[in-house]
Design a protein around this motif. Structure first.
Motif, PDB file in Angstrom:
ATOM      1  N   MET A 288       5.619 -39.286  33.561  1.00 17.93           N
ATOM      2  CA  MET A 288       6.696 -39.788  32.710  1.00 17.93           C
ATOM      3  C   MET A 288       8.074 -39.354  33.212  1.00 17.93           C
ATOM      4  SD  MET A 288       6.511 -37.485  29.239  1.00 17.93           S
ATOM      5  CE  MET A 288       7.110 -35.784  29.187  1.00 17.93           C
ATOM      6  N   MET A 289       8.099 -38.560  34.279  1.00 18.01           N
ATOM      7  CA  MET A 289       9.376 -38.229  34.895  1.00 18.01           C
ATOM      8  C   MET A 289      10.040 -39.454  35.524  1.00 18.01           C
ATOM      9  SD  MET A 289      10.106 -35.112  34.248  1.00 18.01           S
ATOM     10  CE  MET A 289       9.317 -35.411  32.657  1.00 18.01           C
ATOM     11  N   ASN A 290       9.255 -40.547  35.699  1.00 18.08           N
ATOM     12  CA  ASN A 290       9.873 -41.811  36.095  1.00 18.08           C
ATOM     13  C   ASN A 290      10.875 -42.255  35.036  1.00 18.08           C
ATOM     14  OD1 ASN A 290       8.576 -42.850  38.649  1.00 18.08           O
ATOM     15  ND2 ASN A 290       6.739 -42.441  37.456  1.00 18.08           N
ATOM     16  N   GLY A 291      10.507 -42.042  33.772  1.00 17.70           N
ATOM     17  CA  GLY A 291      11.428 -42.372  32.685  1.00 17.70           C
ATOM     18  C   GLY A 291      12.565 -41.380  32.575  1.00 17.70           C
ATOM     19  N   MET A 292      12.253 -40.100  32.772  1.00 19.68           N
ATOM     20  CA  MET A 292      13.293 -39.082  32.683  1.00 19.68           C
ATOM     21  C   MET A 292      14.351 -39.281  33.756  1.00 19.68           C
ATOM     22  SD  MET A 292      14.450 -36.583  30.969  1.00 19.68           S
ATOM     23  CE  MET A 292      13.057 -36.145  29.926  1.00 19.68           C
ATOM     24  N   GLN A 293      13.927 -39.707  34.941  1.00 21.39           N
ATOM     25  CA  GLN A 293      14.918 -39.926  35.993  1.00 21.39           C
ATOM     26  C   GLN A 293      15.835 -41.092  35.643  1.00 21.39           C
ATOM     27  OE1 GLN A 293      15.655 -42.165  38.646  1.00 21.39           O
ATOM     28  NE2 GLN A 293      14.162 -43.771  38.163  1.00 21.39           N
ATOM     29  N   GLN A 294      15.325 -42.058  34.874  1.00 25.32           N
ATOM     30  CA  GLN A 294      16.189 -43.148  34.429  1.00 25.32           C
ATOM     31  C   GLN A 294      17.274 -42.624  33.490  1.00 25.32           C
ATOM     32  OE1 GLN A 294      16.449 -46.393  35.034  1.00 25.32           O
ATOM     33  NE2 GLN A 294      14.693 -46.711  36.368  1.00 25.32           N
ATOM     34  N   ILE A 295      16.879 -41.674  32.620  1.00 25.85           N
ATOM     35  CA  ILE A 295      17.848 -41.103  31.676  1.00 25.85           C
ATOM     36  C   ILE A 295      18.860 -40.235  32.413  1.00 25.85           C
ATOM     37  CG2 ILE A 295      18.138 -39.586  29.679  1.00 25.85           C
ATOM     38  CD1 ILE A 295      15.341 -40.413  28.788  1.00 25.85           C
TER      39      ILE A 295
ATOM     40  N   ILE B  75      26.305 -39.191  45.806  1.00 27.92           N
ATOM     41  CA  ILE B  75      24.977 -39.118  45.192  1.00 27.92           C
ATOM     42  C   ILE B  75      23.932 -38.671  46.219  1.00 27.92           C
ATOM     43  CG2 ILE B  75      23.079 -40.606  44.410  1.00 27.92           C
ATOM     44  CD1 ILE B  75      24.845 -41.928  42.504  1.00 27.92           C
ATOM     45  N   PHE B  76      23.929 -39.294  47.381  1.00 27.14           N
ATOM     46  CA  PHE B  76      22.925 -38.965  48.394  1.00 27.14           C
ATOM     47  C   PHE B  76      23.045 -37.516  48.857  1.00 27.14           C
ATOM     48  CE2 PHE B  76      22.838 -43.687  49.375  1.00 27.14           C
ATOM     49  CZ  PHE B  76      21.552 -43.870  48.872  1.00 27.14           C
ATOM     50  N   ILE B  77      24.268 -37.044  49.073  1.00 32.15           N
ATOM     51  CA  ILE B  77      24.460 -35.661  49.528  1.00 32.15           C
ATOM     52  C   ILE B  77      24.015 -34.673  48.457  1.00 32.15           C
ATOM     53  CG2 ILE B  77      26.197 -33.934  50.147  1.00 32.15           C
ATOM     54  CD1 ILE B  77      27.777 -36.176  51.512  1.00 32.15           C
ATOM     55  N   THR B  78      24.389 -34.931  47.214  1.00 33.99           N
ATOM     56  CA  THR B  78      24.049 -34.020  46.115  1.00 33.99           C
ATOM     57  C   THR B  78      22.548 -33.951  45.891  1.00 33.99           C
ATOM     58  OG1 THR B  78      26.152 -34.536  45.036  1.00 33.99           O
ATOM     59  CG2 THR B  78      24.440 -33.524  43.684  1.00 33.99           C
ATOM     60  N   TYR B  79      21.907 -35.108  45.764  1.00 33.94           N
ATOM     61  CA  TYR B  79      20.472 -35.137  45.504  1.00 33.94           C
ATOM     62  C   TYR B  79      19.681 -34.557  46.684  1.00 33.94           C
ATOM     63  CZ  TYR B  79      21.383 -38.294  41.531  1.00 33.94           C
ATOM     64  OH  TYR B  79      21.821 -38.843  40.359  1.00 33.94           O
TER      65      TYR B  79
ATOM     66  N   PHE C 162       9.913 -35.504  39.034  1.00 33.79           N
ATOM     67  CA  PHE C 162      11.217 -35.952  38.541  1.00 33.79           C
ATOM     68  C   PHE C 162      12.194 -36.082  39.700  1.00 33.79           C
ATOM     69  CE2 PHE C 162      15.499 -34.340  37.523  1.00 33.79           C
ATOM     70  CZ  PHE C 162      15.962 -35.405  36.758  1.00 33.79           C
ATOM     71  N   LEU C 163      12.205 -35.093  40.572  1.00 33.71           N
ATOM     72  CA  LEU C 163      13.131 -35.098  41.705  1.00 33.71           C
ATOM     73  C   LEU C 163      12.799 -36.221  42.672  1.00 33.71           C
ATOM     74  CD1 LEU C 163      15.558 -33.372  42.550  1.00 33.71           C
ATOM     75  CD2 LEU C 163      14.009 -32.028  43.981  1.00 33.71           C
ATOM     76  N   GLN C 164      11.498 -36.433  42.917  1.00 29.65           N
ATOM     77  CA  GLN C 164      11.112 -37.513  43.808  1.00 29.65           C
ATOM     78  C   GLN C 164      11.524 -38.869  43.237  1.00 29.65           C
ATOM     79  OE1 GLN C 164       7.286 -39.173  43.784  1.00 29.65           O
ATOM     80  NE2 GLN C 164       7.056 -39.263  45.994  1.00 29.65           N
ATOM     81  N   ALA C 165      11.277 -39.070  41.933  1.00 32.75           N
ATOM     82  CA  ALA C 165      11.659 -40.330  41.294  1.00 32.75           C
ATOM     83  C   ALA C 165      13.171 -40.524  41.327  1.00 32.75           C
ATOM     84  CB  ALA C 165      11.151 -40.351  39.847  1.00 32.75           C
ATOM     85  N   LEU C 166      13.904 -39.426  41.118  1.00 36.30           N
ATOM     86  CA  LEU C 166      15.362 -39.496  41.162  1.00 36.30           C
ATOM     87  C   LEU C 166      15.838 -39.846  42.567  1.00 36.30           C
ATOM     88  CD1 LEU C 166      17.818 -38.919  39.254  1.00 36.30           C
ATOM     89  CD2 LEU C 166      17.893 -36.633  40.262  1.00 36.30           C
ATOM     90  N   ASP C 167      15.243 -39.195  43.573  1.00 36.44           N
ATOM     91  CA  ASP C 167      15.626 -39.462  44.960  1.00 36.44           C
ATOM     92  C   ASP C 167      15.305 -40.895  45.355  1.00 36.44           C
ATOM     93  OD1 ASP C 167      16.393 -36.856  45.027  1.00 36.44           O
ATOM     94  OD2 ASP C 167      14.743 -36.142  46.283  1.00 36.44           O
ATOM     95  N   LYS C 168      14.104 -41.336  44.953  1.00 32.71           N
ATOM     96  CA  LYS C 168      13.677 -42.683  45.322  1.00 32.71           C
ATOM     97  C   LYS C 168      14.503 -43.751  44.595  1.00 32.71           C
ATOM     98  CE  LYS C 168       9.340 -42.903  45.994  1.00 32.71           C
ATOM     99  NZ  LYS C 168       7.892 -42.894  45.703  1.00 32.71           N
TER     100      LYS C 168
END
Length: 537
Positions: A209-216, A244-248, A87-93
Motif C-alpha cells: 500500500m506504499m504505492n498509495g502512500m507515495q501518491q500522497i 526532485i531527481f537529485i533529492t530522491y 515506499f521509496l521505490q514507488a516514490l522513485d519510480k
C-alpha cells in the motif's frame, strides 16, 4: 501396508547439506517404504544447514504472548524496512509521472510515444534480470543484496537530473529498472521467511500500500517542487524536475546504508536477536509448511512448478492487473489534468488517489481476515474497476459536475489493486519448496514486468486526453482476471479436497494420516508432495 525399515540418519561434515555432527546429532527413526513421507524425525538430507541448527523434530508450543513479542521484534527489524523501502521505490519510480507536467518532456525534447517508453524500458529491463535476481535472492544474504541495490538505484536516479535528451534518460531509466528489480521478489521471500501464513496477507498489504502512500507524499512533494522557479524567471540554478531527481536519489543512497546496517538476512543470521529468540522465530513459521530457506537446487521442483496450474494463474493475474496499473500510474497526472484541472490542482488531487488506494488495500485485507475468503474478495474488488472504466469511456467532460464525476470514476478504477496485492500474498502462502518458489516468483514478476511494459504503450499520444483504446484494453484485462480467479478458486479447493481424501484413506488403511507435529515442515517439500499442506483460497 508399506514395508517399515529402520533408518539411521547419519550427519557428517562431508555431506552436501554441510551439517556437522556438532550441530545436529544423528537420529534413528522409522521410514515408510515407497514414496510415503518419513513420520518420526526431520529428514536432515533435505533441510538447510542453517535452519537445522535452530529447529527440532517436533513442533514447540509458543504462547500467544510470546508469539506477539516475537512478531513485534520482527516488525521492528524487517517489516519497517520493507514498508519504507517499498515506499521509496514507488516514490522513485513515480517521479516521471510527477515531473511529466513540470517541464521534463519539453526540456528533454520528448515527442510522440517517447514518454511512454520511459516507463516501458524499466520493465523490459526487469524481464531480463528477474530470473537472475531471484536466483541471487535465494543464494546471497538477502538484506545485503537489497541494501546494495538501493544504494545503486539511488545514484542512478540522481543522475536523471543531468539527462539532456531521450537517449540519456532512456539509458538511466533502464538501469533504474535493473537495480529496482530486487525489491518485490525479495519481499515475497522475506514475508514467507519471517511471518506465519495468517500474517502474510497483512504483511504484503502493508508494504504494497506504499504505492498509495507515495501518491500522497509524492503529490505533496511535487507540489512543493513545482514552486521552484529556475532562471531566468527565478533564482534557482536547478529546474523543479531536476531538484526532485537529485533529492530522491540522494535520500535513496542514505536509506540503502541504513538497510545494510539495520536489517538481518534471516532469522538464523540475526545477530540482533538472542539465540533463544532465533530458535523461536524459526519455530513460529513451522505451521507455514513452506520452510525458511534452502539453497539446494532441486530439479524436480522446477518441473513441478511448470506443471502446476497455480503458476499460470498467478502470472495471468499479474499481467491483468499490472497492465492497467502501469499505464494509469505513468499517465495519472496527464489524465487528471485532462479533466481540466490546473497543474497545482493535479498534483494535489494525486494525493487523494493515493488515499483511495490505501483504503482499498486496507479494507480488502480486513474483509479477508474477517471472512477467510481471498479469491472471492479479489473478484468483488474488480467490480468498481468495471464501473469506473465504463464511465471514463462513455461520459464526456462538459461541466463541473462531469469533471468531478470523471475524477471519482478514475479513482474507482484503481480498486483492482486489491487483487494484485492478495495474489502476491497467495504466492508466499501457497507455494512451497524453495526451488519451486524461486521459479514461480520469477515467472510471476516476469509477467508483472510484461504487464507493466505493455501498459504505457496502450496510452497512445493521438488518443489523449480520453484514451479510449487504453481503457477498452483495461476492460478486457478485468474480464480475463475474473475468469482466472474463478478457475483458481475451483482448482485450490479441489486440491485440498483431494489431499483430505488421500489422508483419510491412509488413516483408514493404517499407513498414517495427518502429521500433527509437522515434523517435515522444514524438509523443503513442495506444496503438492506435502500431504499436510493445505492451500489458502
Amino acid at each position: 501396508m508399506a514395508e517399515e525399515k529402520i533408518v539411521n540418519t547419519q550427519v557428517d561434515g562431508g555431506s552436501e547439506r554441510g551439517i556437522s555432527k556438532a550441530n545436529v546429532d544423528p537420529v534413528s527413526h522409522i521410514e515408510m517404504g515407497g514414496d510415503d513421507l518419513k513420520k518420526d524425525h526431520v529428514d536432515y538430507n533435505r533441510i538447510d544447514a542453517e535452519v537445522a541448527k535452530y529447529t527440532s523434530d517436533v513442533a514447540i508450543h509458543i504462547t500467544p504472548e510470546e508469539n506477539s513479542r516475537l512478531k513485534r521484534l520482527i516488525d521492528k527489524r524487517v517489516l519497517s524496512i520493507m514498508v519504507f523501502t517499498y515506499f521509496l521505490q514507488a516514490l522513485d519510480k513515480g517521479t516521471m509521472s510527477f515531473t511529466s507536467i513540470m517541464g521534463v518532456k519539453e526540456d528533454l525534447h520528448l515527442v510522440g510515444q517517447q514518454f511512454s517508453w520511459l516507463t516501458t524500458c524499466i520493465y523490459i529491463a526487469i524481464l531480463f534480470v528477474e530470473y537472475p535476481t531471484n536466483y541471487m535472492i535465494q543464494r546471497l544474504p538477502i538484506a545485503k543484496y537489497l541494501g546494495s541495490s538501493i544504494i545503486i538505484w539511488g545514484v542512478v536516479l540522481a543522475l536523471h537530473s543531468v539527462a539532456k535528451n531521450f537517449t540519456h534518460i532512456l539509458v538511466l531509466r533502464t538501469l533504474l529498472g535493473i537495480f529496482e528489480a530486487v525489491c518485490q521478489p525479495a519481499f515475497v521471500f522475506l514475508s514467507s521467511m519471517w511471518y506465519k501464513r495468517e500474517e502474510q496477507a497483512a504483511t504484503v498489504t502493508y508494504w504494497y500500500m506504499m504505492n498509495g502512500m507515495q501518491q500522497i507524499v509524492g503529490g505533496l512533494l511535487a507540489y512543493s517542487f513545482s514552486l521552484i522557479k529556475s532562471a531566468p524567471k527565478g533564482n534557482s540554478p536547478l529546474k523543479s524536475w531536476q531538484a526532485i531527481f537529485i533529492t530522491y536519489g540522494s535520500f535513496s543512497v542514505l536509506w540503502g546504508i541504513v538497510v545494510l546496517w539495520w536489517m538481518p538476512d534471516s532469522p538464523m543470521r540475526a545477530k540482533c536477536f538472542s539465540e533463544e529468540d532465533k530458535k523461536l522465530m524459526v519455530e513460529r513459521v513451522r505451521s507455514n509448511q513452506t520452510g525458511v530457506q534452502n539453497r539446494q537446487f532441486r530439479r524436480y521442483q522446477v518441473v513441478e512448478a511448470f506443471k502446476d496450474p497455480q503458476m499460470y494463474c498467478y502470472c495471468l493475474i499479474a499481467i491483468c492487473t499490472t497492465l492497467p496499473t502501469s499505464g494509469l500510474g505513468a499517465f495519472a497526472n496527464i489524465i487528471i489534468k485532462g479533466f481540466k484541472f490546473t497543474l497545482l490542482q493535479t498534483q494535489l488531487l494525486a494525493m487523494v488517489l493515493g488515499a483511495y488506494i490505501i483504503l482499498v488495500l486496507l479494507s480488502s485485507n480486513w474483509i479477508i481476515k474477517r471472512t477467510g475468503q481471498n479469491v472471492l474478495v479479489m473478484m468483488v474488488y474488480v467490480i468498481p474497476s468495471f464501473v469506473g472504466t465504463i464511465v471514463l469511456m462513455t461520459v464526456q467532460n462538459t461541466s463541473k459536475a462531469t469533471q468531478g464525476g470523471l475524477l471519482f470514476s478514475y479513482y474507482l478504477v484503481l480498486s483492482f489493486w486489491a487483487a494484485q496485492t492478495v495474489a502476491m500474498s497467495l504466492i508466499s502462502r501457497n507455494i512451497a519448496g524453495q526451488s519451486k518458489k524461486t521459479i514461480v516468483v520469477a515467472a510471476n514478476f516476469i509477467s508483472w514486468a510484461t504487464g507493466n511494459a505493455i501498459g504505457p504503450q496502450v496510452f497512445l499520444a493521438w488518443d489523449e486526453p480520453r484514451y479510449f483504446i487504453a481503457f477498452a484494453t483495461h476492460m478486457g484485462c478485468y474480464c480475463l482476471l475474473v475468469l482466472v480467479l474463478i478457475f483458481l478458486r475451483f482448482y485450490l479447493k479441489s486440491q485440498n479436497a483431494k489431499k483430505d481424501r488421500i489422508q483419510a484413506e491412509r488413516a483408514a488403511s493404517g499407513i498414517g494420516g495427518v502429521d500433527v507435529d509437522m515434523v517435515h515442515a522444514f524438509d523443503d517439500l513442495t506444496d503438492q508432495e506435502n500431504m499436510n499442506f493445505r492451500y489458502v483460497y
